[in-house]
Design an enzyme around this catalytic site. Sequence first.
Site, PDB file in Angstrom:
ATOM      1  N   HIS A 160       0.823  -1.212   0.000  1.00 59.00           N
ATOM      2  CA  HIS A 160       0.000   0.000   0.000  1.00 59.00           C
ATOM      3  C   HIS A 160       0.856   1.261   0.000  1.00 59.00           C
ATOM      4  O   HIS A 160       0.665   2.158  -0.833  1.00 59.00           O
ATOM      5  CB  HIS A 160      -0.919  -0.007   1.230  1.00 59.00           C
ATOM      6  N   GLU A 161       1.778   1.341   0.947  1.00 56.28           N
ATOM      7  CA  GLU A 161       2.589   2.551   1.046  1.00 56.28           C
ATOM      8  C   GLU A 161       3.467   2.734  -0.187  1.00 56.28           C
ATOM      9  O   GLU A 161       3.712   3.867  -0.617  1.00 56.28           O
ATOM     10  CB  GLU A 161       3.435   2.523   2.324  1.00 56.28           C
ATOM     11  N   HIS A 196       1.678   4.683  -2.755  1.00 53.83           N
ATOM     12  CA  HIS A 196       1.805   6.137  -2.601  1.00 53.83           C
ATOM     13  C   HIS A 196       3.126   6.615  -3.205  1.00 53.83           C
ATOM     14  O   HIS A 196       3.184   7.653  -3.877  1.00 53.83           O
ATOM     15  CB  HIS A 196       1.783   6.512  -1.113  1.00 53.83           C
ATOM     16  N   HIS A 207       2.961   6.861  -6.879  1.00 59.01           N
ATOM     17  CA  HIS A 207       2.181   8.034  -7.281  1.00 59.01           C
ATOM     18  C   HIS A 207       3.078   9.275  -7.312  1.00 59.01           C
ATOM     19  O   HIS A 207       2.964  10.118  -8.201  1.00 59.01           O
ATOM     20  CB  HIS A 207       1.023   8.218  -6.293  1.00 59.01           C
TER      21      HIS A 207
END
Length: 732
Positions: free
Chosen positions: A508-509, A512, A515
Amino acid sequence: MRKSLALAATAAALSASPLAQAQQPPAAAASVQPAHQNPLLKPSPLPLQYPAFDQIRDEDFAPALDQGMSEQLAEMAAIASDPEPATFENTIVPMERSGRLLARTSAVLFNLLGADANPARLKLQAAYAAKLAQHRDAISLNPRLFARIQALFDKRQQLGVDGEAQRLIERYHSNFVRAGAQLDEAQKTRIKAINIEMAELGARFNQNVLAEVNASAVVVDTAAELAGLSATEIAEAAAAAKARGLDGKYVIALLNTTTQPGLAQLQNRALRERLYKASIARGSRGNEFDNTAIVARTARLRAERAQLLGFATHADFVLKEETAKNTAAVNGMLGQLAPAAVAAARREAAELQAMIHREQAAAKQPSFRLEAWDWGFYAEKLRSRQYGFDESQLKPYLEMKTVLERGVFHAASQLYGLSFKQRRDLPVYHPSVLVYDVYNADGSHLALFMADLYARPSKRGGAWATSYVGQSKLLDTKPVAAIHLNVPPPAEGQPTLMSWDEVNTLFHEFGHALHGMFSDVQYPSLAGTAVPRDFVEYPSQVNEMWADWPSVLANYARHYQSGDPMPQSLLDKMAAARKFDQGYATASYLSAAIVDQRWHQLQPAQVPAAADVMAFEADVLKREGLDFAPVPPRYRMPYFSHIMGGYAAGYYAYIWSEVLDANTVDWFKQHGGLKRENGDIFRATLLSRGGSEDALQLFNKLTGHAPQIEPLLERRGLTIAPEAKPAKAAQP
C-alpha cells in the site's frame, strides 16, 4: 497514507505538522576544525538533492527556517508590488518558485519529527507552530497578492495558457479564498488567531500521542504470561523491558490503533484485557498526555473558522474540495455500508461466541461473553479451523527485505519496467533505513526511494508515505520518496518476519511512493499526490492487489531458512480466507469514519466540552447502530491522529477510495492483470498526472465508466438491502 498537501502559495512542506524553535547555533568550533556550514541553506549536492542527513544538525533548523520565511516573504512582496499587470509568468510562476529554502528545511524537519523525533526537534515543533501559521497567513491574506490572482482567475480562459496552467490558477484562487482572502480585516484578524492556536494545539496533540504510546506500554512479570507469542516475540519483549531498565520483565509496546497485534496471540485472557484497556485509555486518562481538551478546542476552532468562511461546518468546508463534494454524499455512502458491516460482524461474533462456549464446556470451565480483547484471539482460532492456517504459518515465508525486493519491487518491475539498486553510500537518519535508486525501463533515473520499516520509540505509530523532494519540470527536480512502517524489530541475530497485514501495508505505502515517483507535471503544486484527500488513497490501494497476485506471491513468499516457496496448499487456504473477518474490519473502520464526520459536522456551540468528548463518541456509535462492544472503533478520538492532521472530516477517504480501487482492480483483471501494457496505461493515464486534471475524470478515462459500488461489496462479502443500494453508476 500521504503527507498533508501544502497551500500552493506556501510550498508543499509547509502544510505538515508545525515546527518549533531550536537552540541558538553553537559557538564556532576551535580553529583546528572548519566552522560548521549550515547544509540546509543551499540545495543538497547529493543526487536528486537527497538530504545530507550526516551533515544536518538540529541547531541548523531554526536559522534555516527563519531565513526561509524571510526570503519567501520578500519574494511574495516583490510579486505583489510588481507594477506590471498580472500575468501567469509574472505572478503564478514566481509563486511556484518561491520558498525553496523554507520548503527544503520544512520537508526534512517535518519528516524527521514523524520518523525520528528527539527533544530538540520536539522543542522546534512546539516553538515554531505559531511562527509558521503566521507566515502562511501573511501570504494567503495579502490583499495585493490576491488581487493579482483574482485578476488571472477572472480571465483564465482567455490567457492562452495550457490546461495544467489554468488548473494551477484555479488552485491558487481556491486556496487563497479558503484561507480567508475575501474576508474583511476583522475577520482576517480572527482567522489568524485561530490558525495560530490550532497549529499549537496540533503540535501538542502529536507529541502527546507519541509520549502516551510509550508511557502506556504493558509491563509483564513472567514469560509464562506471554504464552501464545513466539520465542522471537518473547525475546523482543524482554529486550524492550531491558531498554527501559526493567531487567527480568517483559514489555509489550503499543501501536497507535485501538486493536493491538498481541490480542490475536496471547492465551492469557487477563493479560489481553490489560493490553486492550491500556490501548483504549490513551489520551483520556486525565494525565499530562490527556488529549480530550485539545480535541474539543480544535473542533470548536475549526467550526468557527468554517463559519467565518461561509460554510455551515468544518466538514462542509473540507468536502467542498474533495471528490465527494458534500456531507450528504459521504453520509449516504457510510450510512449504506454501516448496517451491512455491523450485521456481518454480529454473525462473525456469534460464531466466535459459540466457539468459546464449546471450548469452555470441554474444559469444564464457566463460559464468558465475547469481549473486544477476545475477538482477535478467537478469530485466529476460527480461521485456523475453517481454512487450516493461521498467521504463524505465513510468517516464515515473509522475510521483510525479501518481501520488499522480490515482492514489491518485482511487481513494479513487471508492471512498469522499473529496476532498483540499493545505495549504501548515501547518509541515513537511522541505520535501519534502506535507500534505492529507481530506474525506468529505458535506464533513465526516475527517483530515489527510502524505506524506513522498523518501529522505534522516536517514531510515530502507523504507516505513511512522504517525500523529501517532489517532481517538477519547472524546478527541474526529481522525486526523493519515502515510506514508513512500524514493524517490530527482531531480537539480535533473528530475521524480520512480517504478518500478512504488514505485507499488505508495505504494498500500500509503496503505491503512494509510485504516485509521487511517476509524477510528470510542470508545477510543484500539482505534482504527485497533490490530489483530493478522498482520491489519494486510491492508487495505493490498487497496488495492494499485487501482494497476493500468484506470480508475485510465488516470487517472494519463500521460507527464510530453506528458500522453499510457500506451499500451494497454504496459498490456496490464504486465498480462500480473503473475506474472513471482513465484518469486523469494516465495522471497526466505519465506526471511526462516522465519528469523524459527526464530530466535524457540528457547529461551534454544539462541540462538547473536554469532559464530554468520550461520551459524544459513545453516543454517535449508539445512534448509528455501531455500539457493538466487541468491535471498537479503529481509533478513538484522543489518539485519532488522522483527524488532528490532514484527514479531519476526511477519514471516510479510505473506503471512498476503495470503491475506485475495486473498480480498477476489475479493470486490470479484465485486461490481463500484471502486464506492462496495463501498467503503462495506468501510469500515463492516472499516476503521472498528479493534480493537473480533475481526479474523477482521470478515473473515468482509465475505466471508461463512473465509479460503481458493487465491486467493493463483493470484495468485502457485504450485502446491502435493495432499497438502500445506489444507482449502478452512482458516485462512490
